[in-house]
Design a protein around this motif. Structure first.
Motif, short mmCIF file in Angstrom:
data_model
loop_
_atom_site.label_atom_id
_atom_site.label_comp_id
_atom_site.label_asym_id
_atom_site.label_seq_id
_atom_site.Cartn_x
_atom_site.Cartn_y
_atom_site.Cartn_z
N ARG A 193 -11.28 25.88 9.03
CA ARG A 193 -10.26 24.99 9.03
C ARG A 193 -10.64 23.59 8.24
N LEU A 194 -12.11 23.24 8.30
CA LEU A 194 -12.45 22.25 7.30
C LEU A 194 -12.39 22.62 6.05
N TYR A 195 -12.87 23.68 5.73
CA TYR A 195 -12.63 24.02 4.47
C TYR A 195 -11.26 23.84 3.80
N TYR A 196 -10.28 24.50 4.56
CA TYR A 196 -8.94 24.28 3.86
C TYR A 196 -8.45 23.02 3.98
N ALA A 197 -8.85 22.10 5.04
CA ALA A 197 -8.52 20.76 5.19
C ALA A 197 -8.95 20.14 3.66
N LEU A 198 -10.15 20.26 3.41
CA LEU A 198 -10.88 19.78 2.38
C LEU A 198 -10.06 20.13 0.96
N PHE A 199 -9.75 21.49 1.05
CA PHE A 199 -8.93 21.93 -0.08
C PHE A 199 -7.53 21.40 -0.29
N HIS A 200 -6.82 20.94 0.60
CA HIS A 200 -5.70 20.36 0.71
C HIS A 200 -5.75 18.73 0.17
N ALA A 201 -6.78 18.00 0.65
CA ALA A 201 -7.05 16.88 0.24
C ALA A 201 -7.39 16.74 -1.14
#
Length: 54
Positions: free
Chosen positions: A12-20
């Motif tokens: 979830r952190l990986y994709y949160a950073l990707f979206h940011a």
């Protein structure tokens, strides 16, 4: 916490950073096609130029 909980949190952190990062790139008129591509663009436009510290 169990190993599977940490794995889920990391995903979830990986994709949160990707979206940011994608939002930042899109805001600055760069096109984003993949997580790997966004990482390369982020490095080229913000890190290597000195806009953000390494």
């Amino acid at each position: 916490m169990e190993k599977s909980s940490w794995s889920g949190a990391a995903g979830r952190l990986y994709y949160a950073l990707f979206h940011a990062v994608s939002a930042l790139l899109i805001h600055d008129k760069h096109s984003v096609n993949s997580p790997k591509g966004s990482n390369i663009l982020f490095s080229n436009y913000y890190i290597r130029t000195g806009l953000l510290p390494r």
